[in-house]
Design a protein around this motif. Structure first.
Motif, mmCIF file in Angstrom:
data_model
loop_
_atom_site.group_PDB
_atom_site.id
_atom_site.type_symbol
_atom_site.label_atom_id
_atom_site.label_comp_id
_atom_site.label_asym_id
_atom_site.label_seq_id
_atom_site.Cartn_x
_atom_site.Cartn_y
_atom_site.Cartn_z
ATOM 1 N N ARG A 112 39.876 13.787 13.244
ATOM 2 C CA ARG A 112 38.514 13.076 13.411
ATOM 3 C C ARG A 112 37.953 13.283 14.987
ATOM 4 N NH1 ARG A 112 41.546 8.177 11.165
ATOM 5 N NH2 ARG A 112 40.837 8.188 8.936
ATOM 6 N N VAL A 113 38.608 14.170 15.597
ATOM 7 C CA VAL A 113 38.339 14.137 17.082
ATOM 8 C C VAL A 113 37.342 15.589 16.963
ATOM 9 C CG1 VAL A 113 39.134 14.847 19.751
ATOM 10 C CG2 VAL A 113 40.520 13.424 17.898
ATOM 11 N N ALA A 114 36.315 15.427 17.921
ATOM 12 C CA ALA A 114 35.340 16.349 18.334
ATOM 13 C C ALA A 114 35.748 16.984 19.344
ATOM 14 C CB ALA A 114 33.951 15.778 18.726
ATOM 15 N N GLY A 115 35.661 18.426 19.564
ATOM 16 C CA GLY A 115 35.776 19.168 20.862
ATOM 17 C C GLY A 115 34.611 19.287 21.691
ATOM 18 N N PRO A 116 34.877 19.896 22.639
ATOM 19 C CA PRO A 116 33.598 20.315 23.683
ATOM 20 C C PRO A 116 32.471 21.183 22.800
ATOM 21 C CG PRO A 116 35.749 21.673 24.356
ATOM 22 C CD PRO A 116 35.883 20.793 23.404
ATOM 23 N N ASN A 117 31.201 20.659 22.937
ATOM 24 C CA ASN A 117 30.025 21.408 22.330
ATOM 25 C C ASN A 117 30.073 21.278 21.061
ATOM 26 O OD1 ASN A 117 29.239 22.445 25.084
ATOM 27 N ND2 ASN A 117 31.129 23.778 24.886
ATOM 28 N N THR A 118 30.580 20.282 20.516
ATOM 29 C CA THR A 118 30.503 20.059 18.839
ATOM 30 C C THR A 118 29.959 18.541 18.747
ATOM 31 O OG1 THR A 118 32.821 19.173 18.672
ATOM 32 C CG2 THR A 118 32.513 21.580 18.676
ATOM 33 N N PRO A 119 29.624 18.268 17.632
ATOM 34 C CA PRO A 119 28.917 16.795 17.591
ATOM 35 C C PRO A 119 29.856 15.626 17.526
ATOM 36 C CG PRO A 119 27.924 18.523 15.684
ATOM 37 C CD PRO A 119 29.237 19.300 16.281
ATOM 38 N N ARG A 175 34.637 11.680 13.815
ATOM 39 C CA ARG A 175 34.233 12.186 14.895
ATOM 40 C C ARG A 175 33.604 11.112 15.734
ATOM 41 N NH1 ARG A 175 33.079 17.467 15.966
ATOM 42 N NH2 ARG A 175 33.781 18.931 14.202
ATOM 43 N N SER A 176 34.549 9.930 15.876
ATOM 44 C CA SER A 176 34.043 8.700 16.825
ATOM 45 C C SER A 176 34.937 9.093 18.203
ATOM 46 C CB SER A 176 34.808 7.492 16.137
ATOM 47 O OG SER A 176 36.080 7.676 15.951
ATOM 48 N N LEU A 254 22.260 4.985 21.325
ATOM 49 C CA LEU A 254 22.235 6.095 20.918
ATOM 50 C C LEU A 254 21.315 6.603 19.866
ATOM 51 C CD1 LEU A 254 25.972 7.272 21.493
ATOM 52 C CD2 LEU A 254 24.313 8.006 22.988
ATOM 53 N N GLN A 255 20.670 7.959 19.917
ATOM 54 C CA GLN A 255 19.874 8.450 19.087
ATOM 55 C C GLN A 255 20.333 9.860 18.281
ATOM 56 O OE1 GLN A 255 15.605 8.451 20.077
ATOM 57 N NE2 GLN A 255 15.752 6.080 20.529
ATOM 58 N N TYR A 256 20.018 10.227 17.411
ATOM 59 C CA TYR A 256 20.528 11.565 17.132
ATOM 60 C C TYR A 256 19.949 12.383 17.989
ATOM 61 C CZ TYR A 256 22.065 9.208 12.571
ATOM 62 O OH TYR A 256 22.617 8.581 11.785
ATOM 63 N N LYS A 257 20.586 13.480 18.078
ATOM 64 C CA LYS A 257 20.320 14.647 18.855
ATOM 65 C C LYS A 257 20.244 14.144 20.694
ATOM 66 C CE LYS A 257 19.273 17.196 15.539
ATOM 67 N NZ LYS A 257 20.327 18.365 15.214
ATOM 68 N N ASP A 258 20.762 13.221 20.869
ATOM 69 C CA ASP A 258 20.981 12.867 22.189
ATOM 70 C C ASP A 258 22.195 13.659 22.666
ATOM 71 O OD1 ASP A 258 19.059 10.842 22.435
ATOM 72 O OD2 ASP A 258 20.569 9.159 22.465
ATOM 73 N N GLU A 259 22.287 14.215 23.945
ATOM 74 C CA GLU A 259 23.274 14.910 24.481
ATOM 75 C C GLU A 259 24.192 14.116 25.406
ATOM 76 O OE1 GLU A 259 23.045 19.277 25.569
ATOM 77 O OE2 GLU A 259 23.001 18.220 27.669
ATOM 78 N N GLU A 273 26.560 16.547 21.430
ATOM 79 C CA GLU A 273 25.466 16.114 20.812
ATOM 80 C C GLU A 273 25.673 15.093 19.621
ATOM 81 O OE1 GLU A 273 22.190 18.322 18.201
ATOM 82 O OE2 GLU A 273 21.636 18.751 20.261
ATOM 83 N N VAL A 274 24.855 14.019 19.579
ATOM 84 C CA VAL A 274 24.966 13.227 18.406
ATOM 85 C C VAL A 274 24.298 13.585 17.287
ATOM 86 C CG1 VAL A 274 24.381 10.530 17.584
ATOM 87 C CG2 VAL A 274 24.954 11.036 20.196
#
Length: 275
Positions: A112-119, A175-176, A254-259, A273-274
């Motif tokens: 469930r964990v996102a890494g750097p530069n992933t959504p 991915r929370s 937050l909105q989609y595509k926010d960084e 990125e969201v």
């Protein structure tokens, strides 16, 4: 020194140079009796290499659980009280902030964990979502803090605010959580002057930015770890997010595509990125 987990193996940045570490398992690596001493010795003989391509850096986690502490900064206390007042949670969060026992909750496992530069993701059934930038502890199986990384505890404030019992749904979903980019391997606490900075970009422009220092963290990280390990074992170690002192205004979601860019002194910058 900073330890990275990449698609090409493990790398250590030490005194400005990068070294490839011949250890295929992150779990085995962090279980060393003295990881800092081990990595210092290994880098003396390890192969020199280039700095990692950002696209190859993975979340620094294998079989560790991720836990989190809540209401550890005054700003977090204030925000939790405000968002839950209609549900009767104001006094609830004030008591948590003042109590000896901290709030600790399960956050994620590795998938469930996102890494750097992933959504990272926001819940489809939420209307008020925010990132929570947090200093994150890497704790070995013997309950010793062996490193520090950057964490993002994504939260659905409207869901948690409706009822404090909804916290798992507001906090725990795919991915929370994001971790990275690397782990600062350090045997001593970070100085209170260490700064955490959040910048949220929308269409390339800063929509919200703020900073806080560890001087505003109410809870001692050692105490948080001691409570977490009470009657619990972590055979592969664990990560513990220590809470956030940066709260966007109530008008922000937050909105989609926010960084989301989170920086912590001496560790680096975590970018997601969201989606």
């Amino acid at each position: 020194m900073i330890l990275y987990r990449t698609t090409h193996g493990h790398l250590v940045e030490h005194n400005g140079s990068y070294h490839a570490i011949d250890e295929p398992s992150f779990d085995v690596l962090i279980a060393h009796e003295d990881l800092q001493a081990y990595l210092t010795a290994v880098t003396e003989e390890a192969t020199l290499t280039q700095s990692p391509n950002p696209a190859t850096i993975l979340a620094p986690i294998e079989r560790q659980e991720v836990w989190a502490a809540g209401v550890t900064y005054y700003n977090s206390r204030r925000a939790r009280i405000a968002e839950s007042k209609d549900a009767g949670g104001g006094d609830f969060y004030d008591r948590v902030y003042s109590a000896e026992r901290p709030e600790l909750f399960f956050k994620a496992v590795a998938h469930r964990v996102a890494g750097p530069n992933t959504p990272v993701k926001i819940r489809r059934d939420a209307t008020w979502s925010v990132p929570e930038p947090e200093l994150t502890l890497l704790v070995n199986p013997r309950a010793r803090i062996i490193g520090y990384t950057i964490g993002n505890d994504m939260s659905s404030r409207d869901i948690e605010g409706a009822n404090p019992l909804y916290l798992p749904q507001a906090k725990v979903y795919d991915r929370s959580c994001a971790l990275g980019p690397g782990i600062l391997i350090r045997s001593t606490p970070l100085p209170k002057s260490t700064q955490i900075h959040l910048d949220i970009l929308r269409s390339g422009h800063s929509e919200f930015a703020a900073s806080v220092t560890l001087a505003e963290l109410k809870r001692d990280p050692l105490t948080l770890v001691e409570y977490l390990f009470r009657d619990q074992s972590f055979p592969h170690g664990c990560f513990l997010l220590t809470g956030t002192g940066i709260i966007p205004p109530d008008s922000f979601t937050l909105q989609y595509k926010d960084e989301i860019r989170i920086s912590i002194d001496s560790i680096g910058t975590l970018v997601n990125e969201v989606d």
